[in-house]
Motif scaffolding. Structure first.
Motif, PDB file in Angstrom:
ATOM      1  N   ASP A  88     -25.882  12.658 -14.231  1.00 52.87           N
ATOM      2  CA  ASP A  88     -24.645  13.112 -13.596  1.00 52.87           C
ATOM      3  C   ASP A  88     -24.883  13.517 -12.144  1.00 52.87           C
ATOM      4  OD1 ASP A  88     -23.410  12.677 -15.977  1.00 52.87           O
ATOM      5  OD2 ASP A  88     -23.253  14.784 -16.560  1.00 52.87           O
ATOM      6  N   LYS A  89     -25.910  14.334 -11.926  1.00 55.07           N
ATOM      7  CA  LYS A  89     -26.192  14.824 -10.575  1.00 55.07           C
ATOM      8  C   LYS A  89     -26.711  13.707  -9.669  1.00 55.07           C
ATOM      9  CE  LYS A  89     -24.862  19.048 -10.849  1.00 55.07           C
ATOM     10  NZ  LYS A  89     -23.739  19.533 -10.000  1.00 55.07           N
ATOM     11  N   ALA A  90     -27.530  12.811 -10.214  1.00 57.07           N
ATOM     12  CA  ALA A  90     -28.032  11.694  -9.420  1.00 57.07           C
ATOM     13  C   ALA A  90     -26.882  10.782  -8.992  1.00 57.07           C
ATOM     14  CB  ALA A  90     -29.069  10.905 -10.209  1.00 57.07           C
ATOM     15  N   ALA A  91     -25.965  10.497  -9.913  1.00 57.27           N
ATOM     16  CA  ALA A  91     -24.809   9.660  -9.594  1.00 57.27           C
ATOM     17  C   ALA A  91     -23.960  10.303  -8.504  1.00 57.27           C
ATOM     18  CB  ALA A  91     -23.970   9.428 -10.853  1.00 57.27           C
ATOM     19  N   ILE A  96     -23.269   6.731  -6.667  1.00 57.64           N
ATOM     20  CA  ILE A  96     -23.324   5.548  -7.517  1.00 57.64           C
ATOM     21  C   ILE A  96     -22.599   5.894  -8.821  1.00 57.64           C
ATOM     22  CG2 ILE A  96     -24.838   3.971  -8.790  1.00 57.64           C
ATOM     23  CD1 ILE A  96     -26.958   4.516  -6.644  1.00 57.64           C
ATOM     24  N   SER A  97     -21.830   4.977  -9.360  1.00 64.76           N
ATOM     25  CA  SER A  97     -21.067   5.285 -10.565  1.00 64.76           C
ATOM     26  C   SER A  97     -21.991   5.588 -11.743  1.00 64.76           C
ATOM     27  CB  SER A  97     -20.145   4.120 -10.929  1.00 64.76           C
ATOM     28  OG  SER A  97     -20.895   3.041 -11.448  1.00 64.76           O
ATOM     29  N   GLU A  98     -21.566   6.521 -12.564  1.00 64.26           N
ATOM     30  CA  GLU A  98     -22.355   6.862 -13.746  1.00 64.26           C
ATOM     31  C   GLU A  98     -22.508   5.647 -14.656  1.00 64.26           C
ATOM     32  OE1 GLU A  98     -20.989  10.291 -15.822  1.00 64.26           O
ATOM     33  OE2 GLU A  98     -20.636  11.437 -13.989  1.00 64.26           O
ATOM     34  N   GLY A  99     -21.452   4.859 -14.761  1.00 65.85           N
ATOM     35  CA  GLY A  99     -21.495   3.689 -15.624  1.00 65.85           C
ATOM     36  C   GLY A  99     -22.608   2.732 -15.231  1.00 65.85           C
ATOM     37  N   PHE A 101     -25.459   3.537 -13.789  1.00 67.26           N
ATOM     38  CA  PHE A 101     -26.713   4.129 -14.235  1.00 67.26           C
ATOM     39  C   PHE A 101     -26.909   3.927 -15.731  1.00 67.26           C
ATOM     40  CE2 PHE A 101     -27.128   7.049 -10.445  1.00 67.26           C
ATOM     41  CZ  PHE A 101     -28.339   6.520 -10.044  1.00 67.26           C
ATOM     42  N   TRP A 102     -25.857   4.224 -16.488  1.00 69.26           N
ATOM     43  CA  TRP A 102     -25.978   4.136 -17.951  1.00 69.26           C
ATOM     44  C   TRP A 102     -26.266   2.700 -18.397  1.00 69.26           C
ATOM     45  CZ3 TRP A 102     -27.207   8.429 -19.804  1.00 69.26           C
ATOM     46  CH2 TRP A 102     -26.578   9.623 -19.451  1.00 69.26           C
ATOM     47  N   ASP A 103     -25.658   1.734 -17.727  1.00 62.21           N
ATOM     48  CA  ASP A 103     -25.935   0.335 -18.074  1.00 62.21           C
ATOM     49  C   ASP A 103     -27.408   0.007 -17.877  1.00 62.21           C
ATOM     50  OD1 ASP A 103     -23.328  -0.132 -18.738  1.00 62.21           O
ATOM     51  OD2 ASP A 103     -22.777  -1.016 -16.797  1.00 62.21           O
ATOM     52  N   ASN A 104     -27.967   0.474 -16.753  1.00 66.00           N
ATOM     53  CA  ASN A 104     -29.384   0.222 -16.480  1.00 66.00           C
ATOM     54  C   ASN A 104     -30.283   0.925 -17.492  1.00 66.00           C
ATOM     55  OD1 ASN A 104     -28.763  -1.329 -14.281  1.00 66.00           O
ATOM     56  ND2 ASN A 104     -29.139   0.292 -12.782  1.00 66.00           N
ATOM     57  N   GLY A 117     -16.230   9.481 -20.961  1.00 67.55           N
ATOM     58  CA  GLY A 117     -15.483   8.547 -21.773  1.00 67.55           C
ATOM     59  C   GLY A 117     -16.218   7.296 -22.178  1.00 67.55           C
ATOM     60  N   PHE A 118     -17.500   7.186 -21.890  1.00 70.91           N
ATOM     61  CA  PHE A 118     -18.247   6.000 -22.313  1.00 70.91           C
ATOM     62  C   PHE A 118     -18.409   5.994 -23.827  1.00 70.91           C
ATOM     63  CE2 PHE A 118     -19.451   6.662 -17.907  1.00 70.91           C
ATOM     64  CZ  PHE A 118     -19.235   5.390 -17.388  1.00 70.91           C
ATOM     65  N   THR A 119     -18.622   4.822 -24.363  1.00 71.43           N
ATOM     66  CA  THR A 119     -18.575   4.667 -25.818  1.00 71.43           C
ATOM     67  C   THR A 119     -19.922   4.766 -26.518  1.00 71.43           C
ATOM     68  OG1 THR A 119     -18.733   2.266 -25.553  1.00 71.43           O
ATOM     69  CG2 THR A 119     -16.521   3.228 -25.669  1.00 71.43           C
ATOM     70  N   VAL A 120     -21.020   4.782 -25.753  1.00 69.32           N
ATOM     71  CA  VAL A 120     -22.327   4.861 -26.409  1.00 69.32           C
ATOM     72  C   VAL A 120     -22.427   6.187 -27.162  1.00 69.32           C
ATOM     73  CG1 VAL A 120     -24.829   4.914 -26.055  1.00 69.32           C
ATOM     74  CG2 VAL A 120     -23.383   3.404 -24.677  1.00 69.32           C
ATOM     75  N   SER A 121     -22.955   6.131 -28.373  1.00 71.52           N
ATOM     76  CA  SER A 121     -22.974   7.330 -29.216  1.00 71.52           C
ATOM     77  C   SER A 121     -23.872   8.412 -28.637  1.00 71.52           C
ATOM     78  CB  SER A 121     -23.472   6.956 -30.618  1.00 71.52           C
ATOM     79  OG  SER A 121     -24.780   6.456 -30.561  1.00 71.52           O
ATOM     80  N   ARG A 122     -23.527   9.655 -28.934  1.00 72.57           N
ATOM     81  CA  ARG A 122     -24.317  10.795 -28.460  1.00 72.57           C
ATOM     82  C   ARG A 122     -25.451  11.061 -29.441  1.00 72.57           C
ATOM     83  NH1 ARG A 122     -22.630  14.482 -24.782  1.00 72.57           N
ATOM     84  NH2 ARG A 122     -20.732  13.991 -23.632  1.00 72.57           N
ATOM     85  N   LYS A 123     -26.458  10.222 -29.380  1.00 73.52           N
ATOM     86  CA  LYS A 123     -27.593  10.395 -30.274  1.00 73.52           C
ATOM     87  C   LYS A 123     -28.828  10.736 -29.474  1.00 73.52           C
ATOM     88  CE  LYS A 123     -26.018   7.155 -33.843  1.00 73.52           C
ATOM     89  NZ  LYS A 123     -26.351   5.909 -34.557  1.00 73.52           N
ATOM     90  N   ARG A 124     -29.764  11.316 -30.161  1.00 72.19           N
ATOM     91  CA  ARG A 124     -31.049  11.622 -29.547  1.00 72.19           C
ATOM     92  C   ARG A 124     -31.710  10.295 -29.119  1.00 72.19           C
ATOM     93  NH1 ARG A 124     -35.055  15.173 -29.340  1.00 72.19           N
ATOM     94  NH2 ARG A 124     -37.176  14.382 -29.425  1.00 72.19           N
ATOM     95  N   PRO A 125     -32.442  10.285 -27.994  1.00 68.94           N
ATOM     96  CA  PRO A 125     -33.107   9.048 -27.559  1.00 68.94           C
ATOM     97  C   PRO A 125     -33.945   8.440 -28.675  1.00 68.94           C
ATOM     98  CG  PRO A 125     -33.287  10.751 -25.890  1.00 68.94           C
ATOM     99  CD  PRO A 125     -32.672  11.394 -27.092  1.00 68.94           C
TER     100      PRO A 125
END
Length: 382
Positions: A88-91, A96-99, A101-104, A117-125
């Protein structure tokens, strides 16, 4: 307008001192840029100015080409939340959009909590925490532009994420990720602030971390720095603090910036004919002490045990600055040895062990609070 601040963690209207500290941070940054990454943990008691130092260092680097400081104020909670905080802070800082970063990050095989609002589940890495952190930082670093860029992570209040997993695990995760990234030629510098005992925790639980995280104890301001911190912003508002008042504020605050700001704030509010003298200091002091009691001292006292409260009462009522181990034992007519309680009180930053067998309260204003409010007499603990 009152130029002083009565809360911790707020940048003052006039920043003074910390030249040595900023020089140290700059040297580590320059070393990191040359390929020899450095990592530092700045520690000290609450109110000593750790957050303000981070903000000032971040401010100095904002216009330096190829340098990307990202300040991450940590929150109480699970260490797993740090992944989202970093992204969040880096974006935000890198615009740069958070989306993106998350895609990468997810393309690297890391499934981590999402935001916005992204759809990836909130699971532990699905990978180990250190590998997940390494891949996240790598995805951020690859977005940096310029020749030989430097990513500087400024973690504020490191101890907030330590209780959940323990010092050993948290620092192992950070250590492993940083070492791997630096070995791969990524110039990443880690700066963190922590409580007064953060480095003793490191030494107790993870000796190898001592070799990567350089300790730096943040000291109180000098008398000259306190004078500048009070006189210059007050003069800018057309108010004069007499020399005697500045000297007393320095003595009472012992150079701790937060205490100094609270005392100066309430003094400023009492100014008469655009001047603050001894009378104005005396009139404002009860309000300053009450504010500190509500925000810090009362909570500190209430978290202490009955045995610790007896020791606090003894130290507060005695006119001497220090009491010896024997004087504490005899003063409370204890049959058992008080060593266990004294160690616990040092760990809690209620008292300070100045030398072998010599103890005093953590600071003068805490002693003044105890002497004035006498909470130890309310329930007969002293």
């Amino acid at each position: 307008m009152n130029p002083f601040r009565k809360r911790t963690g707020i940048f003052p209207s006039y920043f003074t001192g910390r030249d040595d500290e900023l020089k140290e941070l700059t040297e580590i940054y320059e070393s990191t840029r040359s390929g020899a990454a450095g990592h530092i943990i700045i520690y000290g008691p609450k109110g000593i100015g750790k957050t303000c130092l981070l903000i000032k260092f971040e401010e100095q680097l904002k216009d330096v080409d190829g340098v990307y400081p990202v300040r991450i104020p940590l929150i109480e909670g699970d260490f797993d939340e740090i992944y989202s905080l970093i992204v969040d802070k880096a974006a935000e800082n890198l615009k740069i959009s958070e989306g993106h970063f998350w895609d990468n990050i997810t393309s690297l095989g890391v499934n981590i909590p999402m935001a916005g609002g992204f759809t990836v589940s909130r699971k532990r890495p699905t990978t180990s925490p250190s590998v997940a952190l390494e891949r996240i930082l790598k995805s951020i670093y690859t977005e940096l532009t310029g020749e030989n860029p430097v990513l500087i992570l400024l973690f504020d209040d490191l101890q907030r994420i330590i209780p959940n997993k323990g010092t050993n695990k948290v620092l192992s995760i950070l250590q492993n990720a940083l070492v791997e990234l630096n070995l791969k030629g990524m110039n990443i510098m880690f700066v963190a602030t922590g409580a007064h005992d953060i480095f003793s925790q490191i030494q107790d639980h993870l000796d190898s971390a001592v070799r990567i995280f350089e300790p730096y104890e943040l000291k109180p301001l000098s008398k000259e720095e306190v004078n500048d911190a009070i006189s210059i912003p007050a003069d800018n508002e057309g108010v004069n603090f007499t020399e005697a008042v500045v000297d007393l504020i320095y003595e009472m605050s012992e150079g701790i910036p937060y205490y100094m700001q609270v005392l100066a704030y309430n003094c400023f509010a009492e100014a008469v004919d655009e001047e603050v003298g001894i009378n104005e200091l005396k009139q404002s002091f009860p309000r300053s002490l009450d504010l500190l009691a509500q925000r810090e001292f009362r909570g500190m006292y209430e978290k202490s045990t009955n045995e610790e409260r007896k020791i606090l009462g003894l130290l507060a009522e005695d006119q001497r600055e220090f009491l010896s181990y024997t004087e504490i034992k005899e003063g409370l007519k204890l049959k058992s040895e008080p060593s266990f309680w004294l160690r616990a009180m040092v760990d809690k930053n209620l008292i300070i062990k100045k030398s072998r067998g010599k103890y005093c309260l953590r600071d003068r204003l805490f002693k003044e609070y105890l002497k004035t409010f006498k909470p130890y007499k309310e329930n007969g603990t002293y």
